[in-house]
Design a protein around this motif. Structure first.
Motif, PDB file in Angstrom:
ATOM      1  N   GLN A   1      15.909  59.561  56.776  1.00 36.47           N
ATOM      2  CA  GLN A   1      16.265  60.035  57.488  1.00 36.47           C
ATOM      3  C   GLN A   1      16.916  58.265  58.295  1.00 36.47           C
ATOM      4  O   GLN A   1      17.947  58.159  59.467  1.00 36.47           O
ATOM      5  CB  GLN A   1      15.256  60.616  58.596  1.00 36.47           C
ATOM      6  CG  GLN A   1      15.052  61.684  58.212  1.00 36.47           C
ATOM      7  CD  GLN A   1      13.481  62.274  58.854  1.00 36.47           C
ATOM      8  OE1 GLN A   1      12.333  61.152  58.942  1.00 36.47           O
ATOM      9  NE2 GLN A   1      13.455  63.696  59.099  1.00 36.47           N
ATOM     10  N   THR A   2      16.116  57.366  57.490  1.00 36.89           N
ATOM     11  CA  THR A   2      16.856  56.006  58.173  1.00 36.89           C
ATOM     12  C   THR A   2      17.668  55.623  57.047  1.00 36.89           C
ATOM     13  O   THR A   2      17.833  53.826  57.735  1.00 36.89           O
ATOM     14  CB  THR A   2      15.435  55.689  57.895  1.00 36.89           C
ATOM     15  OG1 THR A   2      14.626  55.491  57.095  1.00 36.89           O
ATOM     16  CG2 THR A   2      14.397  55.808  59.281  1.00 36.89           C
ATOM     17  N   ASN A   3      18.165  56.081  55.931  1.00 47.44           N
ATOM     18  CA  ASN A   3      18.608  55.668  55.169  1.00 47.44           C
ATOM     19  C   ASN A   3      18.039  54.080  54.631  1.00 47.44           C
ATOM     20  O   ASN A   3      18.590  52.960  54.080  1.00 47.44           O
ATOM     21  CB  ASN A   3      20.063  55.147  55.764  1.00 47.44           C
ATOM     22  CG  ASN A   3      20.581  56.581  55.356  1.00 47.44           C
ATOM     23  OD1 ASN A   3      19.989  57.795  55.246  1.00 47.44           O
ATOM     24  ND2 ASN A   3      21.977  56.721  56.049  1.00 47.44           N
ATOM     25  N   GLN A   4      17.042  54.219  54.549  1.00 43.07           N
ATOM     26  CA  GLN A   4      15.568  53.123  54.147  1.00 43.07           C
ATOM     27  C   GLN A   4      15.155  53.051  52.399  1.00 43.07           C
ATOM     28  O   GLN A   4      14.587  54.427  52.358  1.00 43.07           O
ATOM     29  CB  GLN A   4      14.949  52.205  54.729  1.00 43.07           C
ATOM     30  CG  GLN A   4      15.627  52.223  56.184  1.00 43.07           C
ATOM     31  CD  GLN A   4      16.129  51.113  55.726  1.00 43.07           C
ATOM     32  OE1 GLN A   4      16.283  49.744  55.525  1.00 43.07           O
ATOM     33  NE2 GLN A   4      17.449  50.549  56.755  1.00 43.07           N
ATOM     34  N   LEU A   5      15.346  52.210  51.547  1.00 38.02           N
ATOM     35  CA  LEU A   5      14.541  52.795  50.116  1.00 38.02           C
ATOM     36  C   LEU A   5      13.538  51.733  50.932  1.00 38.02           C
ATOM     37  O   LEU A   5      12.075  51.100  51.021  1.00 38.02           O
ATOM     38  CB  LEU A   5      15.110  51.081  49.309  1.00 38.02           C
ATOM     39  CG  LEU A   5      14.356  51.289  47.677  1.00 38.02           C
ATOM     40  CD1 LEU A   5      15.562  51.021  46.845  1.00 38.02           C
ATOM     41  CD2 LEU A   5      13.251  50.288  47.612  1.00 38.02           C
ATOM     42  N   VAL A   6      12.634  53.242  50.634  1.00 35.31           N
ATOM     43  CA  VAL A   6      10.536  53.158  50.928  1.00 35.31           C
ATOM     44  C   VAL A   6       9.790  52.204  49.502  1.00 35.31           C
ATOM     45  O   VAL A   6       9.472  51.312  49.936  1.00 35.31           O
ATOM     46  CB  VAL A   6      10.075  54.356  50.775  1.00 35.31           C
ATOM     47  CG1 VAL A   6       8.928  54.210  51.167  1.00 35.31           C
ATOM     48  CG2 VAL A   6      11.065  54.782  52.072  1.00 35.31           C
ATOM     49  N   SER A   7      10.687  52.374  48.227  1.00 33.09           N
ATOM     50  CA  SER A   7       9.388  51.740  46.967  1.00 33.09           C
ATOM     51  C   SER A   7      10.247  52.075  45.478  1.00 33.09           C
ATOM     52  O   SER A   7      11.103  52.421  45.899  1.00 33.09           O
ATOM     53  CB  SER A   7       7.619  52.828  47.195  1.00 33.09           C
ATOM     54  OG  SER A   7       8.503  53.403  46.909  1.00 33.09           O
ATOM     55  N   SER A   8      10.328  51.085  44.782  1.00 34.27           N
ATOM     56  CA  SER A   8      10.950  51.024  42.980  1.00 34.27           C
ATOM     57  C   SER A   8       9.927  50.936  42.578  1.00 34.27           C
ATOM     58  O   SER A   8       8.492  50.592  42.650  1.00 34.27           O
ATOM     59  CB  SER A   8      11.704  50.148  43.402  1.00 34.27           C
ATOM     60  OG  SER A   8      11.548  49.344  43.590  1.00 34.27           O
ATOM     61  N   SER A   9       9.346  51.666  41.620  1.00 31.64           N
ATOM     62  CA  SER A   9       7.998  52.397  40.605  1.00 31.64           C
ATOM     63  C   SER A   9       8.504  52.582  39.169  1.00 31.64           C
ATOM     64  O   SER A   9       9.911  52.349  38.878  1.00 31.64           O
ATOM     65  CB  SER A   9       7.015  52.959  40.776  1.00 31.64           C
ATOM     66  OG  SER A   9       6.610  53.597  42.180  1.00 31.64           O
ATOM     67  N   GLU A  10       8.650  50.719  38.051  1.00 29.15           N
ATOM     68  CA  GLU A  10       9.310  51.036  37.224  1.00 29.15           C
ATOM     69  C   GLU A  10       8.575  51.243  36.043  1.00 29.15           C
ATOM     70  O   GLU A  10       7.408  51.204  36.175  1.00 29.15           O
ATOM     71  CB  GLU A  10       9.457  49.213  37.108  1.00 29.15           C
ATOM     72  CG  GLU A  10      11.041  48.950  35.623  1.00 29.15           C
ATOM     73  CD  GLU A  10      11.356  47.314  35.789  1.00 29.15           C
ATOM     74  OE1 GLU A  10      11.892  47.687  35.126  1.00 29.15           O
ATOM     75  OE2 GLU A  10      10.817  46.641  36.940  1.00 29.15           O
ATOM     76  N   TYR A  11       9.178  51.701  35.164  1.00 28.12           N
ATOM     77  CA  TYR A  11       8.526  52.426  34.357  1.00 28.12           C
ATOM     78  C   TYR A  11       7.817  51.007  33.522  1.00 28.12           C
ATOM     79  O   TYR A  11       8.090  50.148  33.066  1.00 28.12           O
ATOM     80  CB  TYR A  11       9.003  53.118  32.918  1.00 28.12           C
ATOM     81  CG  TYR A  11       9.394  54.625  32.724  1.00 28.12           C
ATOM     82  CD1 TYR A  11       9.052  55.456  34.025  1.00 28.12           C
ATOM     83  CD2 TYR A  11       9.399  55.691  32.069  1.00 28.12           C
ATOM     84  CE1 TYR A  11       9.429  56.397  34.213  1.00 28.12           C
ATOM     85  CE2 TYR A  11       9.368  56.774  32.323  1.00 28.12           C
ATOM     86  CZ  TYR A  11       8.915  57.469  33.190  1.00 28.12           C
ATOM     87  OH  TYR A  11       9.109  58.860  33.123  1.00 28.12           O
ATOM     88  N   ASN A  12       6.685  51.126  32.842  1.00 26.09           N
ATOM     89  CA  ASN A  12       5.907  50.109  31.735  1.00 26.09           C
ATOM     90  C   ASN A  12       6.709  50.393  30.146  1.00 26.09           C
ATOM     91  O   ASN A  12       6.088  51.614  29.696  1.00 26.09           O
ATOM     92  CB  ASN A  12       4.182  50.483  31.559  1.00 26.09           C
ATOM     93  CG  ASN A  12       3.790  49.554  30.409  1.00 26.09           C
ATOM     94  OD1 ASN A  12       3.957  48.886  30.138  1.00 26.09           O
ATOM     95  ND2 ASN A  12       2.624  49.091  31.371  1.00 26.09           N
ATOM     96  N   ARG A  13       7.827  49.617  30.240  1.00 29.53           N
ATOM     97  CA  ARG A  13       8.517  49.516  28.909  1.00 29.53           C
ATOM     98  C   ARG A  13       7.631  49.816  27.621  1.00 29.53           C
ATOM     99  O   ARG A  13       8.094  50.757  26.819  1.00 29.53           O
ATOM    100  CB  ARG A  13       9.060  49.331  28.600  1.00 29.53           C
ATOM    101  CG  ARG A  13      10.838  48.684  29.981  1.00 29.53           C
ATOM    102  CD  ARG A  13      11.594  47.573  29.649  1.00 29.53           C
ATOM    103  NE  ARG A  13      12.388  47.758  30.827  1.00 29.53           N
ATOM    104  CZ  ARG A  13      13.910  47.809  30.843  1.00 29.53           C
ATOM    105  NH1 ARG A  13      14.595  47.871  29.874  1.00 29.53           N
ATOM    106  NH2 ARG A  13      14.544  48.146  31.730  1.00 29.53           N
ATOM    107  N   ARG A  14       6.650  49.123  27.721  1.00 30.38           N
ATOM    108  CA  ARG A  14       5.883  48.916  25.846  1.00 30.38           C
ATOM    109  C   ARG A  14       5.109  50.239  26.158  1.00 30.38           C
ATOM    110  O   ARG A  14       5.085  50.429  25.057  1.00 30.38           O
ATOM    111  CB  ARG A  14       4.989  48.001  26.564  1.00 30.38           C
ATOM    112  CG  ARG A  14       3.748  47.692  25.545  1.00 30.38           C
ATOM    113  CD  ARG A  14       3.341  45.785  25.019  1.00 30.38           C
ATOM    114  NE  ARG A  14       2.053  46.552  26.635  1.00 30.38           N
ATOM    115  CZ  ARG A  14       0.786  47.259  26.050  1.00 30.38           C
ATOM    116  NH1 ARG A  14       0.863  47.725  25.233  1.00 30.38           N
ATOM    117  NH2 ARG A  14       0.177  47.302  27.032  1.00 30.38           N
ATOM    118  N   THR A  15       4.545  50.655  27.227  1.00 28.81           N
ATOM    119  CA  THR A  15       3.778  51.918  27.051  1.00 28.81           C
ATOM    120  C   THR A  15       4.589  53.091  27.390  1.00 28.81           C
ATOM    121  O   THR A  15       3.794  54.287  27.164  1.00 28.81           O
ATOM    122  CB  THR A  15       2.429  51.827  27.993  1.00 28.81           C
ATOM    123  OG1 THR A  15       2.782  51.738  29.415  1.00 28.81           O
ATOM    124  CG2 THR A  15       1.400  51.097  27.499  1.00 28.81           C
TER     125      THR A  15
END
Length: 311
Positions: free
Chosen positions: A205-219
């Motif tokens: 609706q706002t065309n805004q990025l709300v959050s980004s969650s990265e995979y824990n590469r090690r686990t």
């Protein structure tokens, strides 16, 4: 009269499975048995992913066998380029292919339009239809997020979704899903070793990025380049390279680094246990997940396809 007869026949064809359960025996006989196709040389195989889309309680299946795509036994003509994802909207089928977004007629299987011709590394990988806005959202690799407006028939660029991260490394958007109108969830894979791998939450609706969650590469490893993504009851699920990964939406909104829960599908053959990898889409039904998986058959010494379920 012939047209009415054709429509009636195709309606019965598509709806014969529509209001019943996706029975594992039926799934195995019609699709999973064709999952593994022998290659040109001994020991080589082709994987015929089984793609699935549900709308108005109707189940549609798309699979390529012997080089030809069929949608619930309806042949598509001309045969499309490799298909990554598809959706059904009323009497149209939209395919995300390596050569762009294609539109087919649901009743005849005939090509209606090639909607776009993308530049390298910007082809649509994943599709999500938002009915309230009549928009078909597309995850477009390095280009990020765009949508096709079905009313105006225009493609609108939305955001590159960190295709070039703050560290200068590139990521690709490969799958997208939504929870009605509030959020879009986009699976991202790193195009370089240090590129962002994880899930982005986006407000359409706002065309805004709300959050980004990265995979824990090690686990948890990384996002597979051909992953698919789903939303159900507050949980985001991925088919990540054949493995089922779950993460709560609340975690995606609050955590920068995540470790999804892996839901294993064990398969016992004699004294040998292995884990089934689902190729293609996950099918959600009655609190369980179904799909076409591949295993190594110890008796025949070959890869084989089989219908599987989490229950």
């Amino acid at each position: 009269m012939k047209k009415l007869l054709l429509i009636a026949t195709l309606f019965l064809l598509f709806t014969s499975q529509a209001f019943s359960k996706v029975d594992l025996n039926w799934l195995n006989q019609n699709y999973c048995s064709k999952l593994i196709e022998a290659g040109a040389q001994s020991g080589y195989y082709k994987i015929n992913d089984v793609l699935h889309y549900k709308t108005n309680q109707e189940d549609y299946f798309l699979q390529r066998t012997n080089g030809k795509y069929s949608l619930s036994n309806l042949s598509l003509s001309p045969n499309p380029a490799p298909v990554r994802d598809f959706v059904v909207v009323e009497d149209k089928v939209y395919l995300a292919t390596s050569k762009g977004l294609f539109e087919y007629d649901l009743l005849t299987g005939k090509l209606l339009a090639q909607v776009n011709r993308p530049e390298p590394h910007t082809a649509p990988r994943g599709l999500y239809f938002q009915a309230s806005t009549n928009r078909l959202y597309m995850a477009n690799e390095a280009m990020g997020l765009s949508f096709f407006d079905l009313a105006t028939r225009k493609i609108v660029f939305v955001d590159d979704l960190q295709s070039v991260n703050s560290n200068g490394q590139q990521s690709l958007s490969i799958a997208v899903v939504g929870d009605n109108e509030d959020h879009l969830f986009i699976a991202m894979t790193g195009n370089t070793e240090k590129g962002f791998n994880g899930v982005i939450v986006f407000d359409p609706q706002t065309n805004q990025l709300v959050s980004s969650s990265e995979y824990n590469r090690r686990t948890a490893g990384v996002i597979d380049p051909y992953a698919s993504i789903y939303e159900l009851n507050g949980v985001i699920t991925l088919n990540n390279g054949g493995w089922i990964h779950h993460v709560k939406k609340s975690e995606l909104l609050t955590k920068k680094v995540i470790k999804p829960t892996w839901q294993a599908l064990p398969h016992q053959q004699n004294n040998y246990q292995q884990y089934v990898m689902i190729e293609g889409d996950l099918i959600f039904e009655d609190g369980q997940i179904k799909g076409c998986g591949k295993i190594y058959d110890r008796n025949s010494g070959q890869l084989t396809g089989m219908a599987v379920s989490t229950k």
